[in-house]
Design a protein around this motif. Structure first.
Motif, mmCIF file in Angstrom:
data_model
loop_
_atom_site.group_PDB
_atom_site.id
_atom_site.type_symbol
_atom_site.label_atom_id
_atom_site.label_comp_id
_atom_site.label_asym_id
_atom_site.label_seq_id
_atom_site.Cartn_x
_atom_site.Cartn_y
_atom_site.Cartn_z
ATOM 1 N N ALA A 1 0.855 -1.190 0.000
ATOM 2 C CA ALA A 1 0.000 0.000 0.000
ATOM 3 C C ALA A 1 0.887 1.235 0.000
ATOM 4 N N PRO A 2 0.706 2.166 -0.921
ATOM 5 C CA PRO A 2 1.542 3.365 -0.912
ATOM 6 C C PRO A 2 1.412 4.181 0.378
ATOM 7 N N TRP A 3 0.183 4.346 0.879
ATOM 8 C CA TRP A 3 -0.055 5.159 2.072
ATOM 9 C C TRP A 3 -0.944 4.397 3.054
ATOM 10 N N THR A 4 -0.734 4.681 4.341
ATOM 11 C CA THR A 4 -1.721 4.338 5.350
ATOM 12 C C THR A 4 -2.000 5.587 6.158
ATOM 13 N N TYR A 5 -3.080 5.566 6.917
ATOM 14 C CA TYR A 5 -3.432 6.731 7.736
ATOM 15 C C TYR A 5 -4.399 6.286 8.819
ATOM 16 N N PRO A 6 -4.502 7.039 9.905
ATOM 17 C CA PRO A 6 -5.422 6.660 10.987
ATOM 18 C C PRO A 6 -6.813 7.215 10.719
ATOM 19 N N GLY A 7 -7.669 6.408 10.137
ATOM 20 C CA GLY A 7 -8.998 6.870 9.785
ATOM 21 C C GLY A 7 -9.814 7.358 10.963
ATOM 22 N N LYS A 8 -9.517 6.837 12.158
ATOM 23 C CA LYS A 8 -10.226 7.299 13.347
ATOM 24 C C LYS A 8 -9.729 8.656 13.822
ATOM 25 N N HIS A 9 -8.591 9.078 13.315
ATOM 26 C CA HIS A 9 -8.023 10.403 13.614
ATOM 27 C C HIS A 9 -7.568 11.011 12.285
ATOM 28 N N SER A 10 -8.517 11.174 11.390
ATOM 29 C CA SER A 10 -8.169 11.524 10.012
ATOM 30 C C SER A 10 -7.525 12.896 9.869
ATOM 31 N N ARG A 11 -7.570 13.720 10.928
ATOM 32 C CA ARG A 11 -6.913 15.026 10.864
ATOM 33 C C ARG A 11 -5.414 14.903 10.590
ATOM 34 N N TYR A 12 -4.828 13.735 10.883
ATOM 35 C CA TYR A 12 -3.410 13.534 10.566
ATOM 36 C C TYR A 12 -3.146 13.812 9.086
ATOM 37 N N MET A 13 -4.145 13.563 8.247
ATOM 38 C CA MET A 13 -3.971 13.808 6.812
ATOM 39 C C MET A 13 -4.240 15.255 6.436
ATOM 40 N N SER A 14 -4.807 16.035 7.359
ATOM 41 C CA SER A 14 -4.944 17.469 7.097
ATOM 42 C C SER A 14 -3.592 18.169 7.201
ATOM 43 N N TRP A 15 -2.671 17.568 7.929
ATOM 44 C CA TRP A 15 -1.369 18.198 8.113
ATOM 45 C C TRP A 15 -0.593 18.318 6.800
ATOM 46 N N PRO A 16 -0.451 17.257 6.013
ATOM 47 C CA PRO A 16 0.233 17.445 4.726
ATOM 48 C C PRO A 16 -0.559 18.317 3.760
ATOM 49 N N ILE A 17 -1.890 18.308 3.861
ATOM 50 C CA ILE A 17 -2.674 19.195 2.998
ATOM 51 C C ILE A 17 -2.325 20.656 3.292
ATOM 52 N N LEU A 18 -2.347 21.039 4.565
ATOM 53 C CA LEU A 18 -2.055 22.422 4.916
ATOM 54 C C LEU A 18 -0.591 22.768 4.668
ATOM 55 N N ALA A 19 0.306 21.815 4.917
ATOM 56 C CA ALA A 19 1.725 22.072 4.639
ATOM 57 C C ALA A 19 1.940 22.320 3.147
ATOM 58 N N ALA A 20 1.308 21.501 2.322
ATOM 59 C CA ALA A 20 1.435 21.684 0.877
ATOM 60 C C ALA A 20 0.827 23.011 0.442
ATOM 61 N N ALA A 21 -0.293 23.389 1.053
ATOM 62 C CA ALA A 21 -0.930 24.665 0.719
ATOM 63 C C ALA A 21 -0.046 25.845 1.104
ATOM 64 N N ALA A 22 0.591 25.758 2.269
ATOM 65 C CA ALA A 22 1.482 26.834 2.708
ATOM 66 C C ALA A 22 2.681 26.973 1.778
ATOM 67 N N LYS A 23 3.206 25.849 1.342
ATOM 68 C CA LYS A 23 4.362 25.899 0.449
ATOM 69 C C LYS A 23 3.969 26.424 -0.930
ATOM 70 N N LEU A 24 2.757 26.076 -1.361
ATOM 71 C CA LEU A 24 2.298 26.533 -2.665
ATOM 72 C C LEU A 24 1.962 28.022 -2.650
ATOM 73 N N GLY A 25 1.179 28.451 -1.652
ATOM 74 C CA GLY A 25 0.671 29.818 -1.647
ATOM 75 C C GLY A 25 1.381 30.793 -0.742
ATOM 76 N N GLY A 26 2.258 30.304 0.124
ATOM 77 C CA GLY A 26 2.980 31.184 1.030
ATOM 78 C C GLY A 26 2.360 31.254 2.408
ATOM 79 N N PRO A 27 3.061 31.862 3.367
ATOM 80 C CA PRO A 27 2.609 31.900 4.768
ATOM 81 C C PRO A 27 1.256 32.564 4.963
#
Length: 462
Positions: free
Chosen positions: A208-234
């Motif tokens: 499996a390429p990725w796993t994640y804790p579905g019961k604490h799915s906010r863990y996957m919000s972290w790379p989303i926001l990190a990627a958004a910050a890097k794309l659009g700036g602080p």
């Protein structure tokens, strides 16, 4: 870019309980627990005053705190120290705060933290400014504040007062096994196109390429926001922290959400991950059943019992979404975590401040790192230590960023927004029950509710 170090989620949203109850009397006899100040005792600790410390018994355990207490006892051998540890911080201590008889030091961490906004609103926390201006234990010519990593004071300050010491330093990113990657000839992807191509290769290999804790799915919000910050700036993150209209609909956030949603659409998430908690998903990853995992740098210590000796876990920044991202690939989310507070009505506030000063010594900080495989907020405290592969990779991540760290604080200011709303929306997103645009809409509606609610104290980040 200067470091902007934040908190790994302070505080459970229990303001309705704490905020709705006036703090009681009793306790807080700080004059009765005050000694003479001197060069050796700058905070005026009464040498025979008892000290009570309550520790969150989570990923870091409690042994590190017992070591800090022994260091305190060496300085004040007449003082009796009461130590306790629990995962139920709010349930255990909230009644004591209301009664006006809290402990002297609290590690207010974990999933059941006491709501920080409620504590601030009730003036329940001692101002730690005096600690910052006290001489450090290692060099009396240097103030404690000058021994801390950049940003630690800022993120522990509310309304201009330093109220929370975030003792651990956490780096967030995407984790992988160097052994697995080297054995397969894979390289960590620095762009999103490379990530998707590698995911296809990994899936074809039967992993499996990725796993994640579905019961604490906010863990996957972290790379989303990190990627958004890097794309659009602080400024993308600042708008989110300040509850600005349409902050979660910023094109950078939408693009990042669409990218990570692709992991679900293309079948790159481990089957069954939606029903896993964080330990289960991390264990699957340690067993080699998945290649990538989103987590913070406490991971190595949390998984030490099940990590194969030759696994060689490592962390890397989130891949750049485009070739024109505002922030370099090496930029990462770096935060202070494990908040420590000194209750204003503790019986030994002076001792509480001194306990934190002991923790912030080189000896206290390096012992913590040695025991729990986590960096601290104290500059240079990991020097000369033999670090595990995971923490070694964290130091490499920090060095490679050349000071390029960022974080968000909305999860501290408005904990329920992340722990309930974003978490729930992520569960829907990665189960493909909503798409990326709907995820942005859903979270924005929740943020707007928080912005409109007059009962919620608002914080402004600049």
């Amino acid at each position: 870019m200067s470091s902007a170090i934040g908190r790994r989620g302070l505080l459970l949203g229990t303001a309705g309980v704490l905020g709705g109850c006036a703090m009681g009397g009793g306790g807080g006899d700080t004059d009765g627990a005050k000694g003479e100040t001197s060069a050796a005792n700058p905070l005026g600790v009464k040498d025979d005053a008892a000290l009570e410390v309550v520790i969150f018994n989570g990923g870091f355990g409690e042994d590190y705190a017992k070591a800090h207490q022994e260091m305190y006892r060496q300085r004040y051998p007449k003082a009796q120290i009461k130590h306790s540890a629990t995962q139920q911080i709010a349930e255990t201590l909230q009644p004591r705060f209301v009664a006006g008889d809290p402990p002297d030091v609290v590690n207010n961490s974990g999933g059941s933290q006491i709501d920080f906004n409620g504590l601030v609103a009730q003036n329940a926390l001692a101002d730690l400014g005096e600690l910052l201006d006290a001489p450090s234990l290692d060099d009396p010519a240097k103030k404690v504040r000058d021994t801390l990593l950049p940003g630690i004071v800022d993120v522990g300050s509310y309304d201009g007062r330093f109220l929370s010491l975030n003792y651990a330093y956490s780096a967030y990113g995407i984790w992988y096994s160097r052994k697995l990657f080297e054995s397969r000839g894979w390289e960590y992807p620095k762009t999103w196109d490379e990530m998707i191509n590698l995911c296809r290769t990994i899936k074809a290999a039967g992993i499996a390429p990725w796993t994640y804790p579905g019961k604490h799915s906010r863990y996957m919000s972290w790379p989303i926001l990190a990627a958004a910050a890097k794309l659009g700036g602080p400024e993308v993150i600042l708008a989110i922290d300040n509850l600005e209209p349409n902050a979660w609909k910023n094109p950078a956030v939408v693009a990042a959400a669409e990218a990570y949603y692709q992991l679900a659409v293309d079948g790159f998430l481990q089957p069954g991950a939606a029903g896993m908690d964080h330990v289960q998903s991390q264990t699957e990853w340690c067993r080699g059943n998945a290649a990538f995992l989103s987590c913070g740098s406490w991971l190595e210590n949390e998984q030490k019992a099940v990590t194969p000796p030759d696994f060689r876990m490592a962390v890397a920044p989130t891949p750049s979404l485009t070739k024109s991202d505002r922030l370099p690939y090496e930029t990462f989310r770096g935060t202070g975590s494990e908040p420590f507070i000194v209750p204003a009505k503790g019986r030994n506030v002076r001792g509480g401040l001194e306990y934190l000063r002991v923790m912030l010594s080189q000896a206290g900080a390096s012992d913590f790192t040695r025991r729990v495989s986590s960096l601290t907020c104290v500059r240079g405290s990991s020097a000369g230590l033999s670090l595990g592969p995971g923490l070694t990779s964290v130091t490499e991540l920090i060095e490679a960023s050349d000071g390029g760290a960022f974080t968000w604080l909305y999860n501290s200011y408005y904990r329920k927004l992340e722990r309930e709303r974003v978490d729930g929306a992520c569960a829907e997103l990665f189960a493909k029950r909503i798409n990326a645009a709907q995820w942005c809409d859903t979270v924005q509606k929740s943020a707007d509710e928080f912005a409109r609610d007059p009962a919620i104290k608002k914080y402004k980040r600049t």
